[in-house]
Design a protein around this motif. Structure first.
Motif, PDB file in Angstrom:
ATOM      1  N   ASN A   1      -5.994  50.036  72.818  1.00  0.00           N
ATOM      2  CA  ASN A   1      -5.029  50.366  71.779  1.00  0.00           C
ATOM      3  C   ASN A   1      -5.666  49.919  70.465  1.00  0.00           C
ATOM      4  O   ASN A   1      -5.598  48.748  70.098  1.00  0.00           O
TER       5      ASN A   1
ATOM      6  N   THR B   1      -3.027  49.244  78.087  1.00  0.00           N
ATOM      7  CA  THR B   1      -3.940  49.206  76.944  1.00  0.00           C
ATOM      8  C   THR B   1      -4.102  47.763  76.499  1.00  0.00           C
ATOM      9  O   THR B   1      -3.203  46.936  76.666  1.00  0.00           O
TER      10      THR B   1
ATOM     11  N   ASN C   1       1.214  47.898  76.888  1.00  0.00           N
ATOM     12  CA  ASN C   1       0.262  47.225  76.010  1.00  0.00           C
ATOM     13  C   ASN C   1       0.104  45.734  76.323  1.00  0.00           C
ATOM     14  O   ASN C   1       1.079  45.038  76.606  1.00  0.00           O
TER      15      ASN C   1
ATOM     16  N   ARG D   1       2.071  54.231  78.076  1.00  0.00           N
ATOM     17  CA  ARG D   1       1.095  53.158  78.036  1.00  0.00           C
ATOM     18  C   ARG D   1       1.796  51.807  77.910  1.00  0.00           C
ATOM     19  O   ARG D   1       2.776  51.683  77.164  1.00  0.00           O
TER      20      ARG D   1
ATOM     21  N   GLU E   1      -4.867  45.613  73.060  1.00  0.00           N
ATOM     22  CA  GLU E   1      -4.808  45.801  71.604  1.00  0.00           C
ATOM     23  C   GLU E   1      -5.600  44.728  70.874  1.00  0.00           C
ATOM     24  O   GLU E   1      -5.556  43.550  71.224  1.00  0.00           O
TER      25      GLU E   1
ATOM     26  N   ASN F   1       5.314  46.936  75.091  1.00  0.00           N
ATOM     27  CA  ASN F   1       4.634  45.750  75.588  1.00  0.00           C
ATOM     28  C   ASN F   1       4.618  45.784  77.111  1.00  0.00           C
ATOM     29  O   ASN F   1       5.652  45.994  77.753  1.00  0.00           O
TER      30      ASN F   1
ATOM     31  N   ILE G   1       4.675  53.996  74.192  1.00  0.00           N
ATOM     32  CA  ILE G   1       4.029  52.711  74.450  1.00  0.00           C
ATOM     33  C   ILE G   1       5.062  51.598  74.328  1.00  0.00           C
ATOM     34  O   ILE G   1       6.027  51.707  73.568  1.00  0.00           O
TER      35      ILE G   1
ATOM     36  N   HIS H   1      -2.200  41.910  75.263  1.00  0.00           N
ATOM     37  CA  HIS H   1      -2.977  41.158  74.281  1.00  0.00           C
ATOM     38  C   HIS H   1      -3.757  40.083  75.028  1.00  0.00           C
ATOM     39  O   HIS H   1      -3.511  39.828  76.205  1.00  0.00           O
TER      40      HIS H   1
END
Length: 247
Positions: free
Chosen positions: A163, A128, A82, A80, A130, A46, A44, A84
């Motif tokens: 996540n 994902t 990630n 993956r 998070e 960012n 994984i 936000h």
């Protein structure tokens, strides 16, 4: 977060020697040639460098950044990418803090994530989303476990998973096992650190061996990553993580 005095390719090689995957943060911080040479299992990283979910300008920035990052992810074989709710700055503080999330913002965030899923299909990658706690990340929209679950489940496409970071869930909501059950159909990865301190399992209040057993009973067979600092020796921290999640 581990072996901070060592170069990143040494750290990736060390985890690979132990049969573990490697999680990365922002890719411009690293020498990609050196990372590629390690041939690690990069689990994984960012999935963006800038942008936001809930406004037109931020969504455009996010999608452009995610497309660029997807190319890097494919080069390294990252599993993956990630996301936000908004871009984070120094110390994980949101670059643009938001105290009130409106219904219009919810609709825009869902639309942006559908566009992320279109990108995921085009590029053959998985993103994902998070959860983040508001004590460490004040003003972060869509940061709670409940908000992330609501968004990912409403989009409900294979290119977007949760996540589920249990360190953040513990601080924000607690009740870890029931949140795992609720999120289970959409989980792409579970991340762990103990609380307080964000150190390895066994250093704080969370019964991670019990969490591991409960996840197994639920039928979870996906990845678990330690996103934690070492309280002392990094090798000992990795040992504690492996022990906690070895059944």
């Amino acid at each position: 977060m581990l072996w901070p005095d060592r170069p990143i390719d040494w750290r990736a090689a060390r985890l690979t020697e132990r049969g573990l995957g490697v999680g990365l943060w922002n890719w411009p911080d690293h020498d990609l040639d050196r990372l590629e040479a390690v041939r690690a299992d990069y689990t994984i990283m960012n999935g963006y460098l800038e942008g936001r979910l809930a406004d037109d300008e931020g969504a455009a920035m996010l999608l452009a950044s995610a497309r660029e990052t997807a190319q890097v992810g494919k080069r390294l074989g990252v599993r993956r990418l990630n996301l936000h709710g908004t871009g984070l700055g120094e110390g994980g503080i949101p670059i643009r803090q938001c105290e009130v999330v409106t219904g219009e913002m919810w609709l825009k965030a869902r639309d942006t994530l559908h566009r992320i899923c279109d990108l995921a299909e085009e590029e053959g990658v998985v993103f994902t989303l998070e959860n983040l706690n508001l004590m460490d990340h004040p003003g972060c929209p869509f940061g709670s476990t409940a908000d992330v679950l609501a968004l990912v489940s409403s989009v409900d496409r294979p290119g977007l998973r949760i996540n589920l970071d249990l360190y953040h869930t513990q601080i924000g909501e607690g009740d870890l096992l029931r949140w795992c059950e609720r999120c289970l159909p959409w989980i792409g990865e579970i991340q762990v650190a103990d609380n307080p301190g964000r150190f390895e399992p066994g250093t704080g209040e969370i019964n991670y061996p019990g969490v591991a057993q409960a996840l197994a009973r639920m039928g979870y067979r996906g990845p678990v990553g330690m996103e934690a600092f070492a309280q002392g020796d990094s090798d000992a921290a990795v040992d504690a993580f492996v022990a906690a999640f070895t059944l």
